[in-house]
Design an enzyme around this catalytic site. Structure first.
Site, PDB file in Angstrom:
ATOM      1  N   SER A 184       0.834  -1.198   0.000  1.00  0.00           N
ATOM      2  CA  SER A 184       0.000   0.000   0.000  1.00  0.00           C
ATOM      3  C   SER A 184       0.878   1.261   0.000  1.00  0.00           C
ATOM      4  O   SER A 184       1.712   1.408  -0.886  1.00  0.00           O
ATOM      5  CB  SER A 184      -0.977  -0.030   1.180  1.00  0.00           C
ATOM      6  OG  SER A 184      -1.992   0.928   1.021  1.00  0.00           O
ATOM      7  N   ASP A 280      -8.426  -3.033  -7.452  1.00  0.00           N
ATOM      8  CA  ASP A 280      -7.933  -2.801  -6.096  1.00  0.00           C
ATOM      9  C   ASP A 280      -9.047  -2.226  -5.217  1.00  0.00           C
ATOM     10  O   ASP A 280      -9.591  -1.161  -5.491  1.00  0.00           O
ATOM     11  CB  ASP A 280      -6.749  -1.833  -6.162  1.00  0.00           C
ATOM     12  CG  ASP A 280      -6.064  -1.642  -4.826  1.00  0.00           C
ATOM     13  OD1 ASP A 280      -6.707  -1.081  -3.910  1.00  0.00           O
ATOM     14  OD2 ASP A 280      -4.893  -2.028  -4.691  1.00  0.00           O
ATOM     15  N   HIS A 347      -6.713  -5.888  -1.518  1.00  0.00           N
ATOM     16  CA  HIS A 347      -5.651  -4.885  -1.389  1.00  0.00           C
ATOM     17  C   HIS A 347      -4.601  -5.435  -0.433  1.00  0.00           C
ATOM     18  O   HIS A 347      -4.919  -5.817   0.689  1.00  0.00           O
ATOM     19  CB  HIS A 347      -6.245  -3.582  -0.841  1.00  0.00           C
ATOM     20  CG  HIS A 347      -5.264  -2.458  -0.688  1.00  0.00           C
ATOM     21  ND1 HIS A 347      -4.749  -1.778  -1.775  1.00  0.00           N
ATOM     22  CD2 HIS A 347      -4.725  -1.884   0.407  1.00  0.00           C
ATOM     23  CE1 HIS A 347      -3.937  -0.820  -1.334  1.00  0.00           C
ATOM     24  NE2 HIS A 347      -3.900  -0.869  -0.024  1.00  0.00           N
TER      25      HIS A 347
END
Length: 403
Positions: A184, A280, A347
């Site tokens: 991330s 995502d 994610h």
């Protein structure tokens, strides 16, 4: 719309999962010992501090056997903060202060797992989980003053330098092979620092970078606004991330554009692997459908779970996918790069056994993520560039729970 609403929404989402994917251990958890946090020595003298001025931390688990000379260095994610108010608020969480950092359990957590069955290529490596407490992907170098008169420190770049410096003294400098990773916001940080990190090692050392869910897109939200670009722009200005941006990009483009991976990957020389979902979940929820865009009720249901999206909404999501695939075309000319772009509504996939390597993990070309990444890192197969078909074509995504 009011893009200024975006940071608060992001912060709320982050605080709900403030400890990142590797949770602090609880009584009755797995019997394997949790990994203690190490605070960087002399960090405050270097100004390498979290948002609240406390020293940054990391978790180091030593390798064994034939993995004792190999290192995995992972940068934690956790979004960004773009205003003094939001960054000041993060100081009361693990995303802004080492006061809240607890031991972490590596066992069972994907690429950090010490079980050879579930993590065959990296199970016995030295593993480092670097905590994220600056709010700008380990990139800023500035400071500000909160409403109560206290200082808010934007020192991500100094944190990165100090942590890597200390790890080098603890054996990283003698590594024979290294994988530099992040998830991330930490995935973006991996992209930002990839070449600098690899330049610290002799040429004969195998150093590669691996960004998980860090390929954030510059796309409009459903109201037609570039709200995420505006948000990034505030991060870039507030925290002064210009120092880590590539000079060739800055010569032709706005610094905010140069903070997006689409531009960053054009200049990187170190071999890199990009792992991302083309759908995502974080980007759908926060870039395409931020609260500030006032999504309609049908979109809110779709935002929560892609299985609730109607055919018209899926077409909008397909456009996001197509943008990502197009932005990644530059990788086709990089022979030593790799990618795994699946169609799962998820994610960050490296830190969970269910997505990294298990009987029900997502697969492309009949290989799970762990197998594809290992094949790429060790050169076991040529041209490791896997791109999934459009949702909902991949049945192996169905085993993943909605985020």
């Amino acid at each position: 719309m009011a893009p200024s609403n975006l940071p608060a929404a992001l912060l709320l989402l982050l605080l709900l999962a403030s400890s990142g994917p590797l949770r602090p251990t609880l009584s009755g958890a797995a019997p394997l010992e949790p990994v203690e946090v190490s605070l960087v020595a002399g960090a405050q003298e270097k100004g390498a501090v979290c948002l609240d001025g406390t020293p940054p931390g990391y978790h180091l688990q030593r390798g064994s056997g034939d993995g004792s000379g190999s290192w995995l260095v992972h940068l934690e994610g956790g979004g960004w903060c773009s205003t003094l108010k939001d960054c000041s608020g993060r100081r009361m969480s693990v995303l802004g202060s080492s006061k809240f950092m607890k031991p972490l359990q590596f066992a069972g957590h994907g690429i950090f797992d010490s079980d050879e069955i579930y993590n065959p290529d990296f199970y016995n490596w030295n593993k480092v989980y670097v905590r994220y407490c600056d709010g700008a992907s380990f990139a800023g170098d500035a400071e500000g003053q909160a409403q109560d008169g206290t200082t808010v420190y934007f020192r991500g770049l100094r944190i990165y330098e100090a942590v890597i410096g200390e790890l080098m003294e603890k054996g990283l400098a003698n590594a024979t092979q290294v994988l530099f990773t992040g998830c991330s916001a930490g995935g973006l940080a991996t992209i930002l620092h990839c070449d600098d990190f690899s330049a610290r090692f002799p040429q004969q050392v195998s150093v590669k970078c691996f960004a998980d869910a860090g390929f954030f897109l510059d796309v409009k939200d459903i109201s037609g606004e570039r709200s995420f670009w505006s948000f990034y722009n505030r991060v870039v200005q507030l925290q002064n991330v210009r120092q880590v941006l590539h000079k060739d990009c800055l010569a032709n483009k706005d610094p905010t554009e140069c903070f997006f991976p689409t531009e960053l990957i054009k200049s990187i020389r170190t071999p890199m692997f990009i792992l991302n979902s083309a759908y995502d979940s974080w980007q759908i929820q926060n870039v395409l459908l931020p609260t500030s865009s006032s999504p309609e009720k049908t979109w809110l249901s779709c935002k929560d779970n892609i299985r609730n999206c109607n055919s018209t909404q899926i077409k909008v999501l397909d456009e996001i996918r197509n943008t990502m695939i197009n932005d990644l075309k530059v990788i086709n000319d990089k022979a030593d790069w790799g990618m795994f772009i699946d169609s799962c509504f998820t994610h960050c996939q490296t830190l969970f056994r269910v997505s990294w390597s298990s009987p029900t993990s997502p697969r492309l070309g009949n290989k799970n993520i762990a197998k594809v990444v290992g094949d790429w890192y060790f050169g076991r197969s040529q041209g490791v560039k896997e791109i999934d078909c459009e949702y909902p074509c991949n049945p192996t995504c169905n085993s993943l729970p909605p985020p």
